[in-house]
Design an enzyme around this catalytic site. Sequence first.
Site, PDB file in Angstrom:
ATOM      1  N   TYR A 124       0.812  -1.223   0.000  1.00 56.57           N
ATOM      2  CA  TYR A 124       0.000   0.000   0.000  1.00 56.57           C
ATOM      3  C   TYR A 124       0.844   1.271   0.000  1.00 56.57           C
ATOM      4  O   TYR A 124       0.299   2.366   0.062  1.00 56.57           O
ATOM      5  CB  TYR A 124      -0.917   0.016   1.226  1.00 56.57           C
ATOM      6  N   LYS A 187       3.489 -14.307   5.589  1.00 57.15           N
ATOM      7  CA  LYS A 187       3.774 -15.367   4.615  1.00 57.15           C
ATOM      8  C   LYS A 187       5.301 -15.442   4.541  1.00 57.15           C
ATOM      9  O   LYS A 187       5.910 -15.338   3.473  1.00 57.15           O
ATOM     10  CB  LYS A 187       3.129 -15.007   3.257  1.00 57.15           C
ATOM     11  N   ASP A 220      -2.394 -17.960   4.628  1.00 59.33           N
ATOM     12  CA  ASP A 220      -3.334 -18.900   3.988  1.00 59.33           C
ATOM     13  C   ASP A 220      -3.979 -19.803   5.030  1.00 59.33           C
ATOM     14  O   ASP A 220      -5.197 -19.986   5.072  1.00 59.33           O
ATOM     15  CB  ASP A 220      -2.649 -19.709   2.873  1.00 59.33           C
ATOM     16  N   ASP A 244      -5.841  -6.063   5.516  1.00 63.55           N
ATOM     17  CA  ASP A 244      -6.988  -5.553   4.771  1.00 63.55           C
ATOM     18  C   ASP A 244      -7.919  -6.706   4.402  1.00 63.55           C
ATOM     19  O   ASP A 244      -9.136  -6.663   4.625  1.00 63.55           O
ATOM     20  CB  ASP A 244      -6.471  -4.844   3.509  1.00 63.55           C
TER      21      ASP A 244
END
Length: 369
Positions: A124, A187, A220, A244
């Site tokens: 972002y 991740k 995930d 988000d």
Amino acid sequence: MVHEITLIPGDGTGPEICAVVKKVVAATGVQIKWDQVEAGADVMKTAGTPLPDNVLASCRRTKVALKGPITTPIGAGFRSVNVALRKELDLYACLRPCRTYQGVRSRYEKIDLVIVRENVEDLYAGVEWPVGSEESKKIIAMAKGKINPQAAISIKPISRFNSERIVKFAFEYAVKHKRRKVTVVTKANIMKCTDGLFLDVAREVAKRYPGIEYEERLIDNMCMQLVQKPELYDVICLPNLYGDILSDLCAGLIGGLGIAPGGNIGDQGALFEAVHGSAPKYAGQNKVNPTAVLLSAELMLDHIGETDAARRLDKAVAEVIREGKTVTYDLGGKAGTREMGDAIIEKLAVIPPGSQGGIHGSPASGRRG
Ligand code: NAD
């Protein structure tokens, strides 16, 4: 005491929701002098910018703002005003409590989660270049065959400074609101440099809070865990993009965007807004649910020290939703935005000071003491 607070009604359904919220907040009895300023698609036509200087100036002066949603055109047009406000005011922590309310149709019960999302960096940061630009070409050359020559490029910066302060915010929040656990989500198995740094910093910070349980999840796996066993989680801390996405997932768990509030908080100020967007297709129809912005106003009241009013407001909202008589379409009712607001005002009138309840660290929300 009179609190001066910036009000940014936004565009789309924002202005009609904010008009209701102003009325409801006034009914709590808290004295607020609103400094109303305009940002978004509507003011763009007259001011030539969706974020005129007076908006930022007001936020900097009052240090507390309540905002309606603002449209961000997809692909072309101006950059997100929401992202710009967070960056300009350095509102590095995005706080999104997600709690089930009795009477809201949801597959789940007794959810009481708090998402703490890093707000200023990651994908972002707005550092990106289109296909064929000089910058893209340079980066593609540096990548030595790992990137397709026709690729557009977005950069994902993650710094120690920003990672440390967001993880610290999550732990401090947990301590202050008597939460038991912080789960850090990344991740890092794939993005070893960026998410790896976030995780290393999180581990260091966690050691300073031995009273709070610390755990890690991959994004995930976290999505699946939240769908299957949301009750296992408490405070969840994430970098910007995952935060988000997971915020919307959690809003879905508690029954939809119409009831999901948020706060963007920094060391120099705070801005409170719903998770949902401007829902432009419903603009001007007195149709959408004011609850998410109302609960954001509740977070705001709590932030400015008006804890009792915050709890009364929460109780009034919860009661109207539980009764289900005067609620908007998304909650299975036929009431409009204004009618739901008026029903909440009626409840407020009979809820005495000193009531318990609330989404922001209150005894009524279960595990918190
Ligand atoms: P949205 O949240 O505006 O609407 C998606 C759907 O959710 C709506 O069509 C509606 O069915 C439902 N919904 C949303 N708010 C509701 C409410 N209060 N009551 C009842 N139902 C509600 O998402 P979108 O359509 O993806 O985004 C529209 C615009 O808002 C986009 O330009 C987007 O960039 C912007 N946006 C702004 C913010 C913000 O201001 N912080 C946040 C998200 C999206």
